[in-house]
Design an enzyme around this catalytic site. Structure first.
Site, short mmCIF file in Angstrom:
data_model
loop_
_atom_site.label_atom_id
_atom_site.label_comp_id
_atom_site.label_asym_id
_atom_site.label_seq_id
_atom_site.Cartn_x
_atom_site.Cartn_y
_atom_site.Cartn_z
N HIS A 156 -4.71 -3.96 -9.24
CA HIS A 156 -4.22 -4.34 -8.13
C HIS A 156 -3.44 -3.23 -7.18
O HIS A 156 -3.28 -3.18 -6.30
CB HIS A 156 -3.09 -5.57 -8.69
N GLU A 157 -2.62 -2.58 -7.97
CA GLU A 157 -1.67 -1.31 -7.30
C GLU A 157 -2.99 -0.53 -6.61
O GLU A 157 -2.31 -0.05 -5.81
CB GLU A 157 -0.87 -0.89 -8.34
N HIS A 205 -3.23 -1.35 -3.24
CA HIS A 205 -2.16 -0.96 -2.12
C HIS A 205 -2.24 0.54 -2.06
O HIS A 205 -1.87 1.10 -0.96
CB HIS A 205 -0.88 -1.23 -2.96
N GLU A 231 -1.18 -6.81 0.74
CA GLU A 231 -1.74 -7.94 -0.40
C GLU A 231 -3.12 -8.08 -0.46
O GLU A 231 -3.89 -8.44 -1.40
CB GLU A 231 -0.66 -9.21 -0.56
#
Lengths: 509, 509
Positions: free
Chosen positions: A277-278, A281, A307
């Site tokens: 997930h990160e 980003h 997101e």
């Protein structure tokens, strides 16, 4: 006065002197914000507890300075003059972003900015102890004064910007967004989500239960796996790091992006999914337009778009059976082979639909329920229709209705689970579900444009996906409004039908 | 303008309004310097190489801001007015420290401060690659422009302060010191040091060679040992950390002190001694006067006094046979028992006299030779009597004379071994040997006042030593000049006879 008002006109900006001064001021503030970002990351990932008070005071000092310089009287004059100067398209977009942040900032007195910063630091710091202790009463004491200052700020901004108090907070993260539009989208989700969750669960109940990974998983091995995966996903470790924090986040600066995750010895997939997930980003940050890195126009468009990248990585990619097949051997190499890490089983684990208390551990199907709940409560708090003491009852009612879970007395895994509120960030949560919807929309577009992309993912070739994201999303910075960006990426503004279609296709077809 | 000139008078300073304004400005600059310190630590201990350019620019921006605020026109007026205000003793000492830094800073234009910061960042960054590559020519290219700006600064300061160019740099680290006084002390050392080294080596040659530790020593085990030892030595890990950097240092802020060391898998004592050294610095920082932490008067008195603490820990304590007996079981517990870690053998290892190339690995007997060499070269560089190209020949000649070593072509372990010059810090090196002399003087005083102290150390009770250092050194901050502080600690100003007596007692009695 600070440097920017006495410096001579820059020859680069001979025809656009007022814009040139704005540009130079932003460049200076970018450098000062660099130190704020690194100190924030350090605070979450490195700082011992005893360093808290001094750090909060230092951050408040510099943030107030940055605020003060951004709203100095001459900035308004420069903005007005620059509006009539011959700007190119990127400069025009940069002017628009500077103007937007200036209109917001000038409504806020220095003292309020400093007080908000200090109350948020204090509340977040206390929360780090209060959450594991399930200390709701302690949290209420810290959060009430913070909410009061957030409401005070929202009221001021509401007067100046003509927005509802909630929308003043929402627009920190999603410029231009209106809660009534989001509510319309979310209300539609409410109509079909519980039924879809139930159908998916019934279907999964008819299949064999996936084998759970058997720990312990040494943290060092999980860290090595995380580094391997972020590298595989194209994150540049020469311009970034992967560390540990209580609440995973992506921080640092675009030239040096700091990802964090957290490890448990008895479980390995949560940390890995958090890292993936990160990384979404992180790649967005690392690929912002380089020539404009010191200017607002290079920033990520909004947190919903941000997101949309993290959730593209975590949900669209990591939930893809072809991706699981690529991930499986990496897991086996780092943590040892076991039945749970067989590709098919891994895919079933990563797409298991199971209502639970914790947002960041939720599957993509139940995830929106966590957001709907928080969105309702945040709006009530900002509208003055609820007080801090009302949160547990609202929380429990929402979790009962949406996921059928009883959360009474469990504050730790209930309203105290996330860092956002203790950090004073109300209005952020909707961005997660908007992001998940955008991510589904991007994937639908990519599949339409490149029908072979799923076969490429299954073959371990992520280049077409990454090139497309870089081209359509990352490299655009804040060049366009969210709606225009969405149209340029996918031919339409936000269309949540893609999200519903994605869930139906993945879980019920 | 920045906050400090428009704020109303503080009721706490009703009788001393000008001093009150100085106090508040210093408090603000302390908070801004906090962010500089943390970003510096991060740069050395955490930052990936790709983050360098953005970090340097960010640090230069804030350092220039701090410089500018410190020499704003009103500061001179406040200093003049405050001199006539009814200040108490600590305030008077604080005024003196503020005045001293102001006199220095106001001689330096912003542009010079910024240029120096950026050239030093660039040179230090390049050196991190050039040193392992033994790339002297590359280093010369980076160091020449840095030396030029240091000379430019020294010339300006020389005009303003009436000091020799070298002394302007020396006094950054050792306020009030004069190189001619240091040269007198060092010249006397030159007369007896080679003879003492030779005598000690002959004596050690007649004894059995100590058993060397047998590696490999896993880094994780060494890190655990380091944390155990810093805790044992009283360092507060709730207000500090121990990490890794290329060149060990103590950084951070007094509320959050960051120690660093470096590990090799084939050797374990260098890292441990480095950690003990930095712990001496760290305890000084953690015990600066708390009530004055945001003011210059709370700072450590000088770098010679700082090194007197690190070298007290590393040389006086760790070289003490009673200390080795306490350290031995900790080493055995962390790294496994082996003959090298038997207490007597460990003591012989830690007091082995052996000329070598590397300053930070030198024993306390040969250490001053490394300093004499650097002091001579630095003085020649600042006086314009030598250029960067001359350094290798000067280095080799000095090492031949003082330690009998041939260093030709080995730049990596020669003039490129230390971070100080690439970081633009000329004038620091003498502080190490002055510190070693002060440390011997403090130990002689402590033994005189508390004859039982050596038995207490041997019994593992470090409290009397630590209490004495806290009381006499750490808690005094910059309350006194170095000479007065030395007199208050030991009854006399620097007296290098104690150092010679210490070496003679430990190595030849």
């Amino acid at each position: 006065m600070s440097a920017h008002d006495t410096t001579p006109a820059d020859p680069l900006f001979a025809a656009t002197p007022a814009y040139g001064r704005l540009h130079r001021l932003q460049s200076r503030l970018h450098r000062l914000n660099h130190l704020v970002s690194i100190a924030h990351w350090d605070q979450a990932a490195m700082m011992p507890a005893g360093g808290h008070a001094a750090r909060s005071a230092a951050l408040a000092e510099l943030q107030t300075q940055i605020h003060r310089e951004g709203i100095a009287p001459e900035v308004g004059h420069w903005l007005a003059q620059a509006a009539d100067e011959p700007l190119d398209d990127w400069q025009r977009a940069n002017w628009r972003e500077i103007d937007l942040q200036w209109r917001r900032a000038r409504a806020l007195p220095d003292a309020l900015v400093e007080r908000r910063s200090q109350l948020a630091s204090a509340c977040e710091h206390a929360w780090r102890q209060q959450r594991p202790a399930n200390d709701w009463q302690g949290f209420v004491q810290q959060f009430k004064p913070l909410l009061a200052v957030v409401r005070e700020e929202a009221a001021l901004l509401s007067d100046h910007l003509g927005l509802s108090p909630y929308d003043t907070q929402l627009q920190q993260f999603e410029p231009g967004a209106r809660s009534q539009d989001i509510a319309r989208v979310f209300d539609e989700v409410r109509t079909w989500l519980p039924g879809l969750i139930q159908a998916a669960r019934e279907r999964q109940a008819a299949e064999p239960v996936p084998v759970a990974p058997q720990g312990p998983f040494p943290v060092a091995a999980q860290q090595a796996l995380g580094l391997d995966v972020v590298r595989w996903l194209g994150f540049d470790l020469d311009a970034g790091r992967l560390d540990v924090s209580t609440h995973p986040f992506t921080g640092g600066v675009p030239e040096d992006v700091r990802l964090t995750t957290r490890y448990r010895e008895d479980e390995c997939l949560q940390a890995l999914m958090g890292t993936i997930h990160e990384t979404g980003h992180g790649r967005y940050e690392q690929h912002r337009p380089r020539a404009w890195l010191d200017q607002p126009v290079s920033r990520a468009r909004s947190m919903a778009i941000h997101e949309s990248q993290s959730l593209f990585f975590e949900m669209q990619l990591a939930g893809h059976p072809g991706f699981a097949a690529q991930l499986a051997p990496r897991l086996q190499a780092a943590l040892g082979a076991q039945p749970a890490f067989e590709a098919g089983n891994l895919h079933r684990l990563l797409t298991r639909v199971q209502p639970g208390f914790i947002r960041v551990e939720a599957d993509e199907m139940t995830y929106p329920a966590h957001i709907l709940l928080r969105f309702d409560i945040e709006q009530a708090l900002l509208a003055g229709q609820a007080e801090v003491e009302d949160i547990p009852a609202l929380w429990d009612a929402g979790m009962q209705t949406l996921l059928g879970l009883d959360t009474r007395g469990n504050y730790r895994d209930g309203p105290m689970q996330d860092v956002h509120w203790p950090a004073g960030l109300l209005g952020y949560f909707p961005c997660y579900s908007l992001g998940a919807m955008y991510a589904a929309q991007w994937m639908a577009t990519l599949r339409r444009e490149q029908p072979e992309v799923e076969a490429r993912i299954a073959a371990g070739d992520l280049a077409p996906v990454m090139d497309w994201l870089r081209d359509r999303v990352w490299s655009q910075g804040s060049r366009w409004s969210t709606d225009v960006l969405s149209q340029r990426i996918s031919g339409e503004t936000l269309n949540p039908a893609h999200f519903r279609a994605h869930l139906t296709r993945r879980y019920l077809s």
